[in-house]
Design an enzyme around this catalytic site. Sequence first.
Site, mmCIF file in Angstrom:
data_model
loop_
_atom_site.group_PDB
_atom_site.id
_atom_site.type_symbol
_atom_site.label_atom_id
_atom_site.label_comp_id
_atom_site.label_asym_id
_atom_site.label_seq_id
_atom_site.Cartn_x
_atom_site.Cartn_y
_atom_site.Cartn_z
ATOM 1 N N HIS A 211 -1.466 2.549 -3.621
ATOM 2 C CA HIS A 211 -1.756 1.236 -3.045
ATOM 3 C C HIS A 211 -1.231 1.115 -1.629
ATOM 4 O O HIS A 211 -0.119 1.540 -1.346
ATOM 5 C CB HIS A 211 -1.151 0.132 -3.905
ATOM 6 N N TYR B 115 0.863 -11.864 -4.517
ATOM 7 C CA TYR B 115 1.967 -12.823 -4.465
ATOM 8 C C TYR B 115 1.331 -14.179 -4.214
ATOM 9 O O TYR B 115 0.728 -14.387 -3.158
ATOM 10 C CB TYR B 115 2.911 -12.503 -3.304
ATOM 11 N N PRO C 241 13.745 -8.103 -8.071
ATOM 12 C CA PRO C 241 12.546 -7.240 -8.137
ATOM 13 C C PRO C 241 11.638 -7.397 -6.923
ATOM 14 O O PRO C 241 10.742 -6.574 -6.728
ATOM 15 C CB PRO C 241 11.818 -7.731 -9.397
ATOM 16 N N LYS D 240 12.253 -2.497 -4.904
ATOM 17 C CA LYS D 240 13.138 -1.492 -4.312
ATOM 18 C C LYS D 240 14.081 -0.815 -5.311
ATOM 19 O O LYS D 240 14.623 0.254 -5.012
ATOM 20 C CB LYS D 240 14.013 -2.161 -3.226
ATOM 21 N N TYR E 33 8.538 -2.811 3.585
ATOM 22 C CA TYR E 33 7.888 -2.814 2.265
ATOM 23 C C TYR E 33 7.618 -1.373 1.802
ATOM 24 O O TYR E 33 7.862 -1.029 0.642
ATOM 25 C CB TYR E 33 6.589 -3.611 2.378
HETATM 26 C C1 PHB Z 1 6.461 -4.787 -9.864
HETATM 27 O O1 PHB Z 1 7.044 -5.178 -10.881
HETATM 28 O O2 PHB Z 1 5.621 -3.883 -9.908
HETATM 29 C C2 PHB Z 1 6.713 -5.424 -8.559
HETATM 30 C C3 PHB Z 1 7.669 -6.413 -8.456
HETATM 31 C C4 PHB Z 1 7.880 -7.024 -7.229
HETATM 32 C C5 PHB Z 1 7.141 -6.629 -6.130
HETATM 33 C C6 PHB Z 1 6.199 -5.634 -6.234
HETATM 34 C C7 PHB Z 1 5.981 -5.027 -7.449
HETATM 35 O O3 PHB Z 1 7.350 -7.219 -4.945
#
Ligand code: PHB
Length: 389
Positions: A72, A202, A295, A299, A386
């Site tokens: 992605h 988001y 989350p 990271k 990111y």
């Molecule tokens: C995920 O759980 O895959 C996840 C969580 C927060 C993010 C991106 C992915 O910002």
Amino acid sequence: MKRSVTVVGAGPAGLTLANLIQQSGIDCIVIEKASRSQVETRPRAGVLEHRSVTMLESLGLADRLLMEADRHGTCEFRVSGKAFQVSYSDLYGGREHFVYPQQEVVKDLIGGFLDSGGDIRFEVSDVELRDLTSSSPSVAFTSADGTRETITSDFVAGCDGFHGVSRTSIPEGALQEFTHHHGIEWLTILAEAPPSTKATIYALQDDGFAGHMLRSATVSRFYLQVPVGTKPSDWSDEQVWEALHKRFALHESSWTLTEGKIIEKRVLDMRSHVVEPMSYGRLYLLGDAAHIITPVGAKGMNLAMNDAATFGRALIDFYGTGSETGLKTYSEDCLRRIWRAQEFSQWMVNMIHTDVSSPFFGRLAQARLEHLAESPAYRATFAENYVGP
Ligand code: PHB
């Protein structure tokens, strides 16, 4: 029993470290409280950064990942019914995210370690760390068959998470702890639903945040901001889908959300925690044992694997040349990346939630999202953080 390194905990940090040092001829043992099937099926994170994938490739453990993971390079923000995308990969050297559930990473790491002769003891209990400031610390535990065992080693790697015994074996006052409660709770949902999107979403509406994250062709992860103090049982499955439909809704689009069976519903209290330094005597802390991150920004697993790479290199140097430089700088080397990730995650938490601590913050979030939608320079900075600097 004697081993050069005892690794406490078979998560991404401990297992990456164990593979790395074992491949360099350093003998080690991994002990883990849970069973093999538990650690191989525990759904957790799901996003690997380019750097983590490169490391797994260098260990020869990325074949399945490279075949099966979706890549992605774009994410989407939905603000009050209007969407905009950020193509972060294009903005940061073509580096992508790999969507590959954490339990699959763990499976590959366990497989690789055992195939090359590794020793992992699952289902151990009553783990005790001793003589950490001596040159031969030891780890005592009761093995699955009830025998009490003690391993003496040169180093102990504490990779047993926030609730593990490693960090709590360090005397009070020896570490400085930095803690922040964000005052935000998420209902985290895992559903047997195919993804309704090609990009992580988001979404921000007046009543809060919703996230649509990716896991596989048949399973998706969703997050819903919920009032502090919520219990998972406060939300019926119908209420969950209703809230998700509402928060993801777009004004001018025929986009639809595909529902599915909800297979996990939990509440996550968003908090951050870092200890300094990440070592005490011959005990080195890795991953969640040393730092918890929200989350947001995905990271956590990547930081854990970076700790493992950093500590692994330090050990390889120590056993290869006798140099202690890497061991001495381990903590500061890791902490630079950890604090940078904490800063980014906190920035993003404040951008995607309504009214984090006051309506003032709600307005700041709107301004930040507008800035991200409009400014190529702001998007480039977002992309760098990111993707993982
Ligand atoms: C995920 O759980 O895959 C996840 C969580 C927060 C993010 C991106 C992915 O910002």
